[in-house]
Design a protein around this motif. Structure first.
Motif, mmCIF file in Angstrom:
data_model
loop_
_atom_site.group_PDB
_atom_site.id
_atom_site.type_symbol
_atom_site.label_atom_id
_atom_site.label_comp_id
_atom_site.label_asym_id
_atom_site.label_seq_id
_atom_site.Cartn_x
_atom_site.Cartn_y
_atom_site.Cartn_z
ATOM 1 N N SER A 78 -27.997 -61.632 4.433
ATOM 2 C CA SER A 78 -28.454 -61.211 3.106
ATOM 3 C C SER A 78 -29.641 -62.044 2.629
ATOM 4 O O SER A 78 -30.495 -61.556 1.889
ATOM 5 C CB SER A 78 -27.317 -61.297 2.086
ATOM 6 N N LEU A 79 -29.722 -63.305 3.056
ATOM 7 C CA LEU A 79 -30.861 -64.149 2.669
ATOM 8 C C LEU A 79 -32.170 -63.644 3.258
ATOM 9 O O LEU A 79 -33.252 -63.892 2.718
ATOM 10 C CB LEU A 79 -30.608 -65.599 3.110
ATOM 11 N N ALA A 80 -32.059 -62.912 4.374
ATOM 12 C CA ALA A 80 -33.268 -62.346 4.989
ATOM 13 C C ALA A 80 -33.634 -60.991 4.385
ATOM 14 O O ALA A 80 -34.686 -60.434 4.728
ATOM 15 C CB ALA A 80 -33.056 -62.192 6.497
ATOM 16 N N GLY A 81 -32.784 -60.478 3.489
ATOM 17 C CA GLY A 81 -32.991 -59.154 2.927
ATOM 18 C C GLY A 81 -34.343 -58.930 2.274
ATOM 19 O O GLY A 81 -35.025 -57.935 2.564
ATOM 20 N N PRO A 82 -34.796 -59.822 1.368
ATOM 21 C CA PRO A 82 -36.096 -59.599 0.720
ATOM 22 C C PRO A 82 -37.255 -59.487 1.710
ATOM 23 O O PRO A 82 -38.136 -58.637 1.544
ATOM 24 C CB PRO A 82 -36.239 -60.827 -0.188
ATOM 25 N N ARG A 83 -37.248 -60.325 2.751
ATOM 26 C CA ARG A 83 -38.335 -60.245 3.736
ATOM 27 C C ARG A 83 -38.271 -58.928 4.515
ATOM 28 O O ARG A 83 -39.307 -58.295 4.770
ATOM 29 C CB ARG A 83 -38.259 -61.427 4.713
ATOM 30 N N LEU A 84 -37.074 -58.527 4.886
ATOM 31 C CA LEU A 84 -36.933 -57.282 5.635
ATOM 32 C C LEU A 84 -37.332 -56.082 4.792
ATOM 33 O O LEU A 84 -37.990 -55.159 5.281
ATOM 34 C CB LEU A 84 -35.476 -57.135 6.117
ATOM 35 N N MET A 85 -36.946 -56.097 3.518
ATOM 36 C CA MET A 85 -37.316 -54.995 2.633
ATOM 37 C C MET A 85 -38.825 -54.969 2.410
ATOM 38 O O MET A 85 -39.442 -53.908 2.304
ATOM 39 C CB MET A 85 -36.576 -55.111 1.303
ATOM 40 N N GLY A 86 -39.436 -56.156 2.316
ATOM 41 C CA GLY A 86 -40.880 -56.210 2.144
ATOM 42 C C GLY A 86 -41.626 -55.644 3.335
ATOM 43 O O GLY A 86 -42.692 -55.043 3.189
ATOM 44 N N ARG A 87 -41.049 -55.804 4.520
ATOM 45 C CA ARG A 87 -41.736 -55.340 5.731
ATOM 46 C C ARG A 87 -41.396 -53.895 6.077
ATOM 47 O O ARG A 87 -42.283 -53.111 6.449
ATOM 48 C CB ARG A 87 -41.368 -56.247 6.903
ATOM 49 N N PHE A 88 -40.111 -53.531 5.962
ATOM 50 C CA PHE A 88 -39.677 -52.213 6.431
ATOM 51 C C PHE A 88 -39.289 -51.258 5.302
ATOM 52 O O PHE A 88 -38.963 -50.101 5.561
ATOM 53 C CB PHE A 88 -38.490 -52.353 7.395
ATOM 54 N N GLY A 89 -39.277 -51.738 4.047
ATOM 55 C CA GLY A 89 -38.870 -50.883 2.943
ATOM 56 C C GLY A 89 -37.387 -50.549 3.005
ATOM 57 O O GLY A 89 -36.590 -51.270 3.620
ATOM 58 N N THR A 90 -37.008 -49.447 2.398
ATOM 59 C CA THR A 90 -35.586 -49.103 2.308
ATOM 60 C C THR A 90 -35.011 -48.569 3.608
ATOM 61 O O THR A 90 -33.821 -48.248 3.659
ATOM 62 C CB THR A 90 -35.360 -48.061 1.189
ATOM 63 N N ARG A 91 -35.814 -48.487 4.670
ATOM 64 C CA ARG A 91 -35.253 -48.114 5.973
ATOM 65 C C ARG A 91 -34.241 -49.148 6.447
ATOM 66 O O ARG A 91 -33.403 -48.865 7.326
ATOM 67 C CB ARG A 91 -36.372 -47.973 7.006
ATOM 68 N N VAL A 92 -34.307 -50.352 5.874
ATOM 69 C CA VAL A 92 -33.329 -51.394 6.205
ATOM 70 C C VAL A 92 -31.909 -50.930 5.867
ATOM 71 O O VAL A 92 -30.946 -51.277 6.568
ATOM 72 C CB VAL A 92 -33.674 -52.688 5.432
ATOM 73 N N ILE A 93 -31.756 -50.129 4.817
ATOM 74 C CA ILE A 93 -30.421 -49.750 4.335
ATOM 75 C C ILE A 93 -29.696 -48.816 5.307
ATOM 76 O O ILE A 93 -28.561 -49.099 5.704
ATOM 77 C CB ILE A 93 -30.528 -49.169 2.913
ATOM 78 N N PRO A 94 -30.285 -47.683 5.747
ATOM 79 C CA PRO A 94 -29.589 -46.888 6.763
ATOM 80 C C PRO A 94 -29.413 -47.631 8.084
ATOM 81 O O PRO A 94 -28.422 -47.407 8.801
ATOM 82 C CB PRO A 94 -30.469 -45.641 6.920
ATOM 83 N N ALA A 95 -30.346 -48.537 8.417
ATOM 84 C CA ALA A 95 -30.150 -49.358 9.612
ATOM 85 C C ALA A 95 -28.900 -50.222 9.459
ATOM 86 O O ALA A 95 -28.129 -50.405 10.421
ATOM 87 C CB ALA A 95 -31.372 -50.240 9.850
ATOM 88 N N GLY A 96 -28.674 -50.732 8.236
ATOM 89 C CA GLY A 96 -27.465 -51.507 7.974
ATOM 90 C C GLY A 96 -26.207 -50.671 8.148
ATOM 91 O O GLY A 96 -25.178 -51.159 8.650
ATOM 92 N N SER A 97 -26.252 -49.399 7.756
ATOM 93 C CA SER A 97 -25.097 -48.512 7.955
ATOM 94 C C SER A 97 -24.778 -48.357 9.435
ATOM 95 O O SER A 97 -23.605 -48.369 9.840
ATOM 96 C CB SER A 97 -25.387 -47.128 7.346
ATOM 97 N N LEU A 98 -25.826 -48.220 10.251
ATOM 98 C CA LEU A 98 -25.626 -48.101 11.695
ATOM 99 C C LEU A 98 -24.966 -49.350 12.258
ATOM 100 O O LEU A 98 -24.008 -49.272 13.041
ATOM 101 C CB LEU A 98 -26.975 -47.848 12.374
ATOM 102 N N VAL A 99 -25.449 -50.522 11.848
ATOM 103 C CA VAL A 99 -24.874 -51.786 12.324
ATOM 104 C C VAL A 99 -23.429 -51.915 11.867
ATOM 105 O O VAL A 99 -22.534 -52.299 12.652
ATOM 106 C CB VAL A 99 -25.714 -52.977 11.821
ATOM 107 N N GLN A 100 -23.151 -51.583 10.604
ATOM 108 C CA GLN A 100 -21.782 -51.664 10.095
ATOM 109 C C GLN A 100 -20.863 -50.721 10.869
ATOM 110 O O GLN A 100 -19.715 -51.074 11.186
ATOM 111 C CB GLN A 100 -21.752 -51.320 8.608
ATOM 112 N N GLY A 101 -21.334 -49.521 11.170
ATOM 113 C CA GLY A 101 -20.524 -48.573 11.928
ATOM 114 C C GLY A 101 -20.136 -49.109 13.288
ATOM 115 O O GLY A 101 -18.990 -48.951 13.742
ATOM 116 N N VAL A 102 -21.084 -49.772 13.967
ATOM 117 C CA VAL A 102 -20.771 -50.382 15.264
ATOM 118 C C VAL A 102 -19.681 -51.446 15.097
ATOM 119 O O VAL A 102 -18.743 -51.540 15.908
ATOM 120 C CB VAL A 102 -22.047 -50.995 15.882
#
Length: 476
Positions: free
Chosen positions: A335-359
């Motif tokens: 979660s501490l890396a969240g702001p940097r990831l959102m700054g670089r990839f935008g909200t695509r980070v969120i569905p990517a997180g769903s994929l990781v959680q599903g695994v």
């Protein structure tokens, strides 16, 4: 002449603007953690509570549901009262009440006294928590606000996992013979510290144009949430009596009545409890829709895994709690890396997180199917850690997105709507996935019931990921 008057005036206004510094942010985040910790901390303590208080399953469910329903029903009202009377004032009052009601829970002589104290504790949390988000929105701006919102989301997710781990440790420690009571009494010194810090560090903010409390809207929102949450949380344990079905049938009518009243007030120029005009913000509307299945799956998983590991795998409170410790640790760092990831990839980070959680959930289900009932903390670790990483990519970022476009004047309303949606989802998760698991377990066995429940959660994760694809690409 006009310049000599205007410049000092502007400077005085700027100097008077409330600013939430680092220590103040720590203080409000400490307060934000308390209600969420307390929603989950009781999960591993429920078996011990039942034995000590001679309480049946229906009453124990009320210990969880009474807190959650009172909390959800009153959250938006708490945000409005902060706008009206001052957020710092409501924050201090709500925190003090939370400490007193926690003490009442810890000293409860019987099960029904505990239920009553939990309802009061939920009401206190509803007065305190909306002021956290509203204060952040009103007393920070720009990059500082983005960082504060990311830290708030990280605190929320970490608190939900840490609460369950802490509950197991406190019950097993049996400090001074307190047993399960320590899960409530631990709040008292934390609240005392928070009050001392808040008096010195949290600035006062309020809406520049506060509106009176929306009485009809408040009543109809309470009826809507109660007609949905009360039967779902108590129905199975009570044997689904007639009142549960009548209540569920009344829910759509109550919800429709609430929406009509709010829309009429909004069109008339008043500020309703939940302004429909606020929902025109795509970031807020779509983020709120996504938070519901996420919260349902999160709380349902936490409730079911605590019961299954203790009653099916026969783990004690500490191992059952520590099984989720990797989730908390991974959640914190990702979660501490969240702001940097959102700054670089935008909200695509969120569905990517769903994929990781599903695994991660699939890995947990595989470990349960392979090793039950000798499933160990080590066997669960890979799935729990991966699921925690996926959750950390979603929750803090969605919370930041939801409030990114809300005007400061409506910060209390926006924060109340956000936390009400989240809390309602948490209560629904315990009611739906918890009911599914407890209904299946006696008929198909604990292992099969747990795996089916995990697969049901996986369906919710897929839905969350699909909703994430519809979010605005950037966060304001």
């Amino acid at each position: 002449m006009s310049e000599t008057v205007t410049v000092p005036t502007v400077r005085r206004a700027a100097a008077a603007a409330p600013v939430l510094g680092g220590p103040g942010l720590f203080t409000v985040l400490l307060a934000a953690a308390l209600p969420l910790v307390d929603f989950f901390i009781v999960n591993v303590a429920l078996p011990t509570m039942g034995t000590d208080l001679h309480a049946g399953e229906a009453v124990l469910e009320l210990v969880v549901a009474g807190y959650g329903v009172a909390y959800a029903v009153l959250l938006v009202l708490g945000g409005r009262l902060g706008d009206l009377f001052g957020r710092r004032r409501l924050f201090l009052g709500g925190m003090a009440a939370f400490g007193l009601t926690s003490l009442a829970c810890g000293l409860a002589p019987d099960a029904w006294s505990l239920v009553a104290a939990r309802v009061a504790q939920g009401a206190a949390a509803a007065a305190m928590l909306p002021q956290v988000l509203a204060t952040i929105q009103s007393a920070t701006e720009g990059a500082r606000r983005a960082k504060a919102m990311s830290l708030y989301g990280a605190t929320a997710g970490l608190s939900m996992v840490a609460g369950q781990v802490l509950g197991g440790v406190l019950v097993a420690a049996d400090i001074a013979g307190s047993g399960w009571r320590a899960v409530f009494l631990v709040n008292v010194p934390v609240v005392a510290l928070g009050l001392v810090l808040a008096v010195r560090l949290v600035p006062e903010t309020r809406s520049q144009h506060p509106e009176p409390v929306d009485g009809p809207g408040t009543a109809l929102l309470a009826v809507s949430l109660l007609t949905l949450l009360a039967p779902l949380t108590e129905g199975r344990a009570a044997g689904w009596p007639l009142w549960t079905w009548l209540s569920l049938a009344a829910f759509p009518f109550a919800a429709a009545g609430f929406w009509l009243v709010e829309r009429q007030a909004d069109r008339a120029g008043r500020t309703p409890l939940v302004p429909p005009s606020l929902l025109r913000l795509a970031s807020l509307r779509r983020g709120l829709v996504l938070i519901v299945p996420f919260s349902v799956g999160f709380s349902g998983f936490m409730f079911v895994i605590a019961l299954a590991l203790q009653q099916g795998a026969h783990l004690g409170p500490v191992p059952a709690g520590l099984a989720l410790a990797p989730m908390a640790v991974v959640f914190l760092f990702v979660s501490l890396a969240g702001p940097r990831l959102m700054g670089r990839f935008g909200t695509r980070v969120i569905p990517a997180g769903s994929l990781v959680q599903g695994v991660g959930v699939l890995l947990i289900a595989a470990a349960v199917w392979r090793d039950w009932p000798q499933v160990s903390v080590a066997a669960l670790l890979p799935g729990v850690a991966v699921a925690g990483a996926g959750q950390a990519l979603q929750l803090p970022n969605v919370m930041r997105l939801v409030l990114s476009e809300v005007p400061a004047a409506r910060a209390g309303v926006g924060g109340g709507v956000l936390v009400t949606t989240q809390q309602s989802g948490l209560a629904l998760g315990v009611a739906t996935l918890g009911t599914l698991f407890l209904t299946l377990a006696p008929h198909v066995g604990m292992r099969e019931a747990l795996v089916i429940t995990l697969l049901a959660q996986l369906g919710g994760i897929v839905l969350t990921g699909a909703l994430g694809l519809r979010l605005p690409k950037k966060v304001g």
